[in-house]
Design a protein around this motif. Structure first.
Motif, PDB file in Angstrom:
ATOM      1  N   PHE A 151      44.393  28.366  -0.227  1.00 32.75           N
ATOM      2  CA  PHE A 151      44.859  27.814   0.398  1.00 32.75           C
ATOM      3  C   PHE A 151      43.895  27.945   1.142  1.00 32.75           C
ATOM      4  CE2 PHE A 151      47.763  31.367   1.321  1.00 32.75           C
ATOM      5  CZ  PHE A 151      47.545  31.152   2.077  1.00 32.75           C
ATOM      6  N   VAL A 152      43.980  27.096   2.536  1.00 33.17           N
ATOM      7  CA  VAL A 152      42.672  27.564   4.093  1.00 33.17           C
ATOM      8  C   VAL A 152      43.928  27.109   5.221  1.00 33.17           C
ATOM      9  CG1 VAL A 152      41.372  25.751   4.858  1.00 33.17           C
ATOM     10  CG2 VAL A 152      41.183  25.658   2.602  1.00 33.17           C
ATOM     11  N   ALA A 153      44.801  26.536   5.379  1.00 27.33           N
ATOM     12  CA  ALA A 153      46.583  26.488   6.602  1.00 27.33           C
ATOM     13  C   ALA A 153      47.424  26.481   5.479  1.00 27.33           C
ATOM     14  CB  ALA A 153      45.275  25.665   7.534  1.00 27.33           C
ATOM     15  N   ASN A 154      48.311  26.911   6.253  1.00 26.51           N
ATOM     16  CA  ASN A 154      49.945  26.267   6.164  1.00 26.51           C
ATOM     17  C   ASN A 154      50.724  26.190   7.340  1.00 26.51           C
ATOM     18  OD1 ASN A 154      50.982  29.183   6.125  1.00 26.51           O
ATOM     19  ND2 ASN A 154      50.364  29.334   4.048  1.00 26.51           N
ATOM     20  N   HIS A 155      51.873  26.114   7.308  1.00 22.40           N
ATOM     21  CA  HIS A 155      53.353  25.880   7.668  1.00 22.40           C
ATOM     22  C   HIS A 155      53.364  27.308   8.588  1.00 22.40           C
ATOM     23  CE1 HIS A 155      55.117  27.387   4.855  1.00 22.40           C
ATOM     24  NE2 HIS A 155      56.785  27.696   5.884  1.00 22.40           N
ATOM     25  N   ASP A 156      53.064  28.365   8.217  1.00 27.57           N
ATOM     26  CA  ASP A 156      53.490  29.405   8.765  1.00 27.57           C
ATOM     27  C   ASP A 156      51.169  30.151   9.541  1.00 27.57           C
ATOM     28  OD1 ASP A 156      55.670  30.173   8.641  1.00 27.57           O
ATOM     29  OD2 ASP A 156      55.509  31.322   6.362  1.00 27.57           O
ATOM     30  N   THR A 157      50.162  30.109   8.595  1.00 28.69           N
ATOM     31  CA  THR A 157      49.385  30.327   9.572  1.00 28.69           C
ATOM     32  C   THR A 157      48.096  29.767   9.528  1.00 28.69           C
ATOM     33  OG1 THR A 157      47.969  32.759   8.812  1.00 28.69           O
ATOM     34  CG2 THR A 157      49.082  31.697   7.139  1.00 28.69           C
ATOM     35  N   ASP A 158      47.527  29.715  10.005  1.00 31.12           N
ATOM     36  CA  ASP A 158      46.844  28.456  10.186  1.00 31.12           C
ATOM     37  C   ASP A 158      45.333  29.713  11.198  1.00 31.12           C
ATOM     38  OD1 ASP A 158      45.040  26.918  10.409  1.00 31.12           O
ATOM     39  OD2 ASP A 158      46.058  25.289  11.896  1.00 31.12           O
ATOM     40  N   ILE A 159      44.539  30.430  10.797  1.00 31.06           N
ATOM     41  CA  ILE A 159      43.276  31.208  11.464  1.00 31.06           C
ATOM     42  C   ILE A 159      42.040  30.721  11.562  1.00 31.06           C
ATOM     43  CG2 ILE A 159      45.111  32.876  11.434  1.00 31.06           C
ATOM     44  CD1 ILE A 159      43.731  34.292   9.346  1.00 31.06           C
ATOM     45  N   ILE A 160      41.741  30.083   9.910  1.00 36.07           N
ATOM     46  CA  ILE A 160      40.499  29.668   9.511  1.00 36.07           C
ATOM     47  C   ILE A 160      40.025  28.607  10.190  1.00 36.07           C
ATOM     48  CG2 ILE A 160      39.062  29.259   7.316  1.00 36.07           C
ATOM     49  CD1 ILE A 160      40.411  29.770   6.280  1.00 36.07           C
ATOM     50  N   TRP A 161      39.066  28.485  10.858  1.00 38.73           N
ATOM     51  CA  TRP A 161      38.629  27.619  12.188  1.00 38.73           C
ATOM     52  C   TRP A 161      37.724  26.559  11.313  1.00 38.73           C
ATOM     53  CZ3 TRP A 161      41.309  26.414  16.017  1.00 38.73           C
ATOM     54  CH2 TRP A 161      42.475  26.728  16.796  1.00 38.73           C
ATOM     55  N   ASN A 162      37.027  27.525  10.957  1.00 36.50           N
ATOM     56  CA  ASN A 162      36.111  26.460  10.100  1.00 36.50           C
ATOM     57  C   ASN A 162      36.573  25.892   8.436  1.00 36.50           C
ATOM     58  OD1 ASN A 162      33.894  26.765  11.744  1.00 36.50           O
ATOM     59  ND2 ASN A 162      32.652  28.600  11.140  1.00 36.50           N
ATOM     60  N   LYS A 163      37.117  24.905   8.564  1.00 37.18           N
ATOM     61  CA  LYS A 163      37.932  24.861   7.520  1.00 37.18           C
ATOM     62  C   LYS A 163      37.171  23.619   6.305  1.00 37.18           C
ATOM     63  CE  LYS A 163      42.137  24.559   9.453  1.00 37.18           C
ATOM     64  NZ  LYS A 163      43.383  23.875  10.022  1.00 37.18           N
ATOM     65  N   TYR A 164      35.618  22.858   7.263  1.00 39.87           N
ATOM     66  CA  TYR A 164      35.193  22.433   5.652  1.00 39.87           C
ATOM     67  C   TYR A 164      34.615  23.171   4.631  1.00 39.87           C
ATOM     68  CZ  TYR A 164      35.801  18.131   8.218  1.00 39.87           C
ATOM     69  OH  TYR A 164      36.050  17.290   9.549  1.00 39.87           O
ATOM     70  N   PRO A 165      33.477  23.709   4.878  1.00 39.71           N
ATOM     71  CA  PRO A 165      33.247  25.177   4.466  1.00 39.71           C
ATOM     72  C   PRO A 165      34.272  25.820   3.618  1.00 39.71           C
ATOM     73  CG  PRO A 165      33.222  26.362   5.658  1.00 39.71           C
ATOM     74  CD  PRO A 165      33.431  24.894   6.103  1.00 39.71           C
ATOM     75  N   ALA A 166      36.077  26.280   3.843  1.00 42.22           N
ATOM     76  CA  ALA A 166      36.419  26.429   3.318  1.00 42.22           C
ATOM     77  C   ALA A 166      37.213  26.133   2.433  1.00 42.22           C
ATOM     78  CB  ALA A 166      37.783  26.633   4.684  1.00 42.22           C
TER      79      ALA A 166
END
Length: 462
Positions: free
Chosen positions: A310-325
Motif C-alpha cells: 500500500f501507499v497510504a491508508n486511513h491511519d498513515t499517509d506519509i508518502i508524498w511522491n505517490k506516482y512512483p510509489a
C-alpha cells in the motif's frame, strides 16, 4: 466519447435505477484470491450523515470498469461514538445500523439495508467485500464493580440493543483465567478471546458475529490491530469461515510479521516496504529500498504471497511522491491496495487506471533488479501464466533519462512497447539478441504531466 467510457456511463445510470448491468460473478480482472487489486473504500472521518454506504455503491461501476477485484469497507458495527464513530470503538457488534442506541439508529455510514444494498451491488459486478474486523476491544459499556481490579470499569455490555453478545467484566482482561494477552488499545476493555462465551459470539458458532457478516454477503476479512491478541484467534476464525484475510500488524520487524502471517493463515500488510518506499521516493534514497528488497527487509521480498502492499491508508499517509510509489506496488510482487482519496480526489485517476491495467495484464512472475542509483530504479518481472512480464523504469529526477540495460533472454530479439503513454505517444524499442535495450523515462513533475516512470513489455498485449 469512446466505447469504454460510454459503457461506464451506461452502467452508472443502470445502477442508479437499481438495475444490474453485469452478470453476477463477472469479475473484470483477477479475483481477490488470485492477487487482484483492492480498493480501500474509505478514509478517516468520511462524511457523516449516513451516506457512505450509498457513496461506495455509486462508485462500484467505475471501480469495476477500472479492474478492482475487492473493496475494503470500514467497521460496520455501532460504535461507542454513535453516528460519529468510524467503527474502531465497537459497542454492539450486531447493530449494523438498525437499533436506536448511542444516540442514533444508523451508523456514521448508513443503515443496515444500505450496507446490504451496497454489498449486493458489489457482488453483481463480481467485486468481493472485505469487512474490517475490530475484535481486540469493546467500548461504550456501562460502569460496574470489577473484583479483578478492585474498582469500577466500563465493562457492562448487558444493555446492547441487539440482545446478542452481552458481556461483563469476566469477558475482559484481567479475569479469572489470565491477566492479559498480547496487547491493549486506547484504554478500551480488552476482550478475553480465551473465554468460550466470547469465542461463541465472535466467530465460533452459527450465531456469531462472523456468521452474521457472512449472512449479509461479506466475503473476506481485514483484522484490525492483530498485535493485541494471539494469531490463533484469526486462524480459528478462518477455520470456521474461510475466506481471504489480511492482518494489520503495524511493525517493521519482518520476522514478526511473517511469523504472525504463518501462524494465522492470513496475509499481512507490508509496513516495512511502506517505510522503505517513503525513504526511497520522498528522499531520493532508492538504494535503501533496493537493499531491503535484496536482503529480506520487506515482507514482499521474503514471501510475496503473504504481502499486501500500500501507499497510504486511513491511519498513515506519509508518502508524498505517490506516482512512483503506485507504479512500484502495481508492477512489483505482492497484492496492492489503492487508497480511496488517492484514487477519487488527489491523484490522476487515468494514471492509476492505467497502472491497474498493467498490473492485471502484464505484471507476473519473479523480479530481478536491473539498475538503480539514488533516483533511478529499473526492474524486470519474469512473467507467469498469461501475464508476460514487464520492465519498470522509475525516475525521480527532474530531467528525462535514457539508459541501456540488459534484460536478459526473455525479451531478447523482440520489440517491446511502452504501456503508460508517459513518453508522449506510441513508443517501441527493439531488444538486441544479446538482451541490451535503451529505455527512456520521463522526469518526475506531476504538475506538468510528467509522472516519473515508464513501463515496457512485449508489443501487442491486450
Amino acid at each position: 466519447m469512446g466505447i469504454r467510457k460510454t459503457a461506464a456511463v451506461l452502467i452508472v445510470v443502470l445502477v442508479a435505477l437499481g438495475i444490474s448491468a453485469v452478470p453476477a460473478g463477472a469479475a473484470k480482472y483477477s479475483s481477490l484470491e488470485d492477487g487482484g487489486v483492492i480498493m480501500q473504500a474509505f478514509y478517516w472521518d468520511v462524511p457523516g450523515g449516513g451516506i457512505w454506504w450509498d457513496t461506495i455503491r455509486s462508485k462500484i461501476p467505475e471501480w469495476y470498469d477500472a479492474g478492482i477485484s475487492a473493496i475494503w469497507i470500514p467497521p460496520a458495527s455501532k460504535g461507542m461514538s454513535g453516528n460519529s464513530s468510524m467503527g474502531y470503538d465497537p459497542y454492539d457488534f450486531f447493530d449494523l445500523g438498525e437499533y436506536y442506541q448511542k444516540g442514533t439508529v444508523e451508523t456514521r455510514f448508513g443503515s443496515k439495508q444500505e450496507l446490504v444494498d451496497m454489498i449486493n451491488t458489489a457482488h453483481s459486478y463480481g467485486i468481493k467485500v472485505i469487512a474490517d474486523i475490530v475484535i481486540n476491544h469493546r467500548a461504550g459499556g456501562d460502569l460496574e464493580w470489577n473484583p479483578f481490579v478492585g474498582d469500577y470499569t466500563w465493562t457492562d455490555f448487558s444493555k446492547v440493543a441487539s440482545g446478542k453478545y452481552t458481556a461483563n467484566y469476566e469477558d475482559f482482561h484481567p479475569n479469572e483465567v489470565k491477566c492479559c494477552d498480547e496487547g491493549t488499545f486506547g484504554g478500551f476493555p480488552d476482550i478475553a478471546h480465551e473465554k468460550s462465551w466470547d469465542q461463541y459470539w465472535l466467530w465460533a458458532s452459527d450465531e456469531s458475529y462472523a456468521a452474521y457478516l457472512r449472512s449479509i454477503g461479506v466475503d473476506a476479512w481485514r483484522f484490525d490491530y492483530v498485535k493485541g491478541y494471539g494469531a490463533w484467534v484469526v486462524k480459528d476464525w478462518l477455520s470456521w469461515w474461510g475466506g481471504w484475510a489480511v492482518g494489520e500488524y503495524w511493525d517493521t520487524n519482518v520476522d514478526a510479521l511473517l511469523s504472525w502471517a504463518y501462524d494465522s493463515n492470513a496475509k499481512v500488510f507490508d509496513f516495512p516496504l511502506y517505510y522503505k518506499m517513503d525513504e526511497a521516493f520522498d528522499n531520493n534514497n532508492i538504494p535503501a529500498l533496493v537493499s531491503a528488497l535484496q536482503n529480506g527487509g520487506t515482507v514482499v521480498s521474503r514471501d510475496p504471497f503473504k504481502a499486501v502492499t500500500f501507499v497510504a491508508n486511513h491511519d498513515t499517509d506519509i508518502i508524498w511522491n505517490k506516482y512512483p510509489a503506485y507504479a512500484f506496488i502495481l508492477t512489483y510482487e505482492g497484492q496492492p491496495v489503492i487508497f480511496y482519496r488517492d484514487y477519487e480526489e488527489w491523484l490522476n485517476k487515468d494514471r492509476l487506471n492505467n497502472l491497474i491495467w498493467i498490473h492485471e495484464h502484464l505484471a507476473g512472475g519473479s523480479t530481478k533488479i536491473l539498475y538503480y542509483d539514488s533516483d533511478e530504479l529499473i526492474f524486470e518481472r519474469e512473467g507467469y501464466g498469461d501475464k508476460p512480464g514487464l520492465i519498470t523504469y522509475i525516475n525521480l529526477g527532474s530531467d528525462w533519462t535514457e539508459r541501456w540495460v540488459n534484460v536478459g533472454s526473455k525479451f531478447a530479439g523482440y520489440t517491446i512497447h511502452e504501456y503508460t503513454g508517459n513518453l508522449g505517444g506510441w513508443v517501441d524499442r527493439y531488444v538486441q539478441y544479446d538482451g541490451w535495450v535503451k529505455l527512456t523515462a520521463p522526469p518526475y513533475d506531476p504538475a506538468n504531466g510528467y509522472y516519473g516512470y515508464s513501463i515496457w513489455s512485449y508489443a501487442g498485449v491486450g
